[in-house]
Write a protein that holds these residues in place. Structure first.
Motif, PDB file in Angstrom:
ATOM      1  N   LEU A   4       0.836  -1.192   0.000  1.00  0.00           N
ATOM      2  CA  LEU A   4       0.000   0.000   0.000  1.00  0.00           C
ATOM      3  C   LEU A   4       0.876   1.249   0.000  1.00  0.00           C
ATOM      4  N   THR A   5       0.279   2.361  -0.391  1.00  0.00           N
ATOM      5  CA  THR A   5       0.943   3.654  -0.346  1.00  0.00           C
ATOM      6  C   THR A   5       0.049   4.603   0.428  1.00  0.00           C
ATOM      7  N   ASP A   6       0.622   5.379   1.309  1.00  0.00           N
ATOM      8  CA  ASP A   6      -0.117   6.392   2.059  1.00  0.00           C
ATOM      9  C   ASP A   6      -0.234   7.621   1.162  1.00  0.00           C
ATOM     10  N   PRO A   7      -1.413   7.890   0.594  1.00  0.00           N
ATOM     11  CA  PRO A   7      -1.552   8.993  -0.358  1.00  0.00           C
ATOM     12  C   PRO A   7      -1.300  10.366   0.265  1.00  0.00           C
ATOM     13  N   VAL A   8      -1.638  10.547   1.527  1.00  0.00           N
ATOM     14  CA  VAL A   8      -1.403  11.836   2.195  1.00  0.00           C
ATOM     15  C   VAL A   8       0.094  12.070   2.354  1.00  0.00           C
ATOM     16  N   ALA A   9       0.813  11.073   2.843  1.00  0.00           N
ATOM     17  CA  ALA A   9       2.260  11.197   3.014  1.00  0.00           C
ATOM     18  C   ALA A   9       2.937  11.433   1.670  1.00  0.00           C
ATOM     19  N   LYS A  10       2.491  10.721   0.644  1.00  0.00           N
ATOM     20  CA  LYS A  10       3.088  10.887  -0.677  1.00  0.00           C
ATOM     21  C   LYS A  10       2.864  12.298  -1.213  1.00  0.00           C
ATOM     22  N   GLU A  11       1.668  12.824  -1.037  1.00  0.00           N
ATOM     23  CA  GLU A  11       1.360  14.179  -1.492  1.00  0.00           C
ATOM     24  C   GLU A  11       2.216  15.211  -0.764  1.00  0.00           C
ATOM     25  N   ILE A  12       2.380  15.044   0.532  1.00  0.00           N
ATOM     26  CA  ILE A  12       3.202  15.986   1.317  1.00  0.00           C
ATOM     27  C   ILE A  12       4.643  15.958   0.848  1.00  0.00           C
ATOM     28  N   VAL A  13       5.198  14.776   0.702  1.00  0.00           N
ATOM     29  CA  VAL A  13       6.614  14.682   0.333  1.00  0.00           C
ATOM     30  C   VAL A  13       6.854  15.183  -1.087  1.00  0.00           C
ATOM     31  N   THR A  15       4.849  17.542  -2.761  1.00  0.00           N
ATOM     32  CA  THR A  15       4.521  18.962  -2.934  1.00  0.00           C
ATOM     33  C   THR A  15       5.231  19.876  -1.940  1.00  0.00           C
ATOM     34  N   ARG A  16       5.231  19.526  -0.676  1.00  0.00           N
ATOM     35  CA  ARG A  16       5.839  20.396   0.326  1.00  0.00           C
ATOM     36  C   ARG A  16       7.360  20.310   0.311  1.00  0.00           C
ATOM     37  N   TRP A  17       7.879  19.092   0.183  1.00  0.00           N
ATOM     38  CA  TRP A  17       9.326  18.902   0.272  1.00  0.00           C
ATOM     39  C   TRP A  17       9.976  18.677  -1.084  1.00  0.00           C
ATOM     40  N   ALA A  18       9.189  18.483  -2.128  1.00  0.00           N
ATOM     41  CA  ALA A  18       9.698  18.276  -3.497  1.00  0.00           C
ATOM     42  C   ALA A  18      10.751  17.174  -3.567  1.00  0.00           C
ATOM     43  N   LEU A  19      10.543  16.124  -2.807  1.00  0.00           N
ATOM     44  CA  LEU A  19      11.480  15.012  -2.787  1.00  0.00           C
ATOM     45  C   LEU A  19      11.121  14.044  -3.915  1.00  0.00           C
ATOM     46  N   PRO A  20      12.034  13.787  -4.834  1.00  0.00           N
ATOM     47  CA  PRO A  20      11.737  12.881  -5.946  1.00  0.00           C
ATOM     48  C   PRO A  20      11.308  11.502  -5.435  1.00  0.00           C
ATOM     49  N   GLU A  21      10.435  10.865  -6.169  1.00  0.00           N
ATOM     50  CA  GLU A  21       9.886   9.578  -5.745  1.00  0.00           C
ATOM     51  C   GLU A  21      10.971   8.526  -5.523  1.00  0.00           C
ATOM     52  N   GLY A  22      12.050   8.609  -6.267  1.00  0.00           N
ATOM     53  CA  GLY A  22      13.146   7.657  -6.109  1.00  0.00           C
ATOM     54  C   GLY A  22      13.879   7.759  -4.781  1.00  0.00           C
ATOM     55  N   LEU A  23      13.541   8.774  -3.974  1.00  0.00           N
ATOM     56  CA  LEU A  23      14.152   8.926  -2.655  1.00  0.00           C
ATOM     57  C   LEU A  23      13.155   8.727  -1.512  1.00  0.00           C
ATOM     58  N   HIS A  24      11.954   8.274  -1.820  1.00  0.00           N
ATOM     59  CA  HIS A  24      10.963   8.035  -0.773  1.00  0.00           C
ATOM     60  C   HIS A  24      11.323   6.748  -0.035  1.00  0.00           C
ATOM     61  N   VAL A  25      11.580   6.888   1.256  1.00  0.00           N
ATOM     62  CA  VAL A  25      11.953   5.749   2.089  1.00  0.00           C
ATOM     63  C   VAL A  25      11.052   5.738   3.316  1.00  0.00           C
ATOM     64  N   PRO A  26      10.239   4.684   3.503  1.00  0.00           N
ATOM     65  CA  PRO A  26       9.416   4.631   4.710  1.00  0.00           C
ATOM     66  C   PRO A  26      10.294   4.484   5.936  1.00  0.00           C
ATOM     67  N   ILE A  27      10.060   5.328   6.941  1.00  0.00           N
ATOM     68  CA  ILE A  27      10.936   5.313   8.118  1.00  0.00           C
ATOM     69  C   ILE A  27      10.211   4.951   9.404  1.00  0.00           C
TER      70      ILE A  27
END
Length: 85
Positions: A4-13, A15-27
């Protein structure tokens, strides 16, 4: 089973942080079910307790690496997508 993907967390990262998807790491995850659903398979419980609070996790397959990002030129960047977390 797809993760699953958390759509709220994905949207924040994105739009707010402009972090490319290739750097999304669940912590973090709320519980064992969230780890299994969003991060990967629990290999071992590392701390006893009720509920247990530390796990060794085999993380899901990471997104493709965008080699245009300078971070991937650093030797230490490999830590981002270690399969065992």
């Amino acid at each position: 089973m797809p993760f699953l993907t958390d759509p709220v967390a994905k949207e924040i990262v994105l739009t707010r942080w402009a972090l490319p998807e290739g750097l999304h790491v669940p912590i973090a995850a709320a519980d064992e079910a969230a780890i299994r659903n969003y991060i990967g398979e629990i290999e071992q419980v590392l701390s006893a307790g009720s509920p247990p609070k530390a796990f060794l996790v085999n993380a899901k397959e990471p997104p493709p690496i965008d080699l245009r990002l300078p971070i991937w030129q650093l030797a230490t960047s490999s830590v981002f997508f270690q399969r065992r977390q």
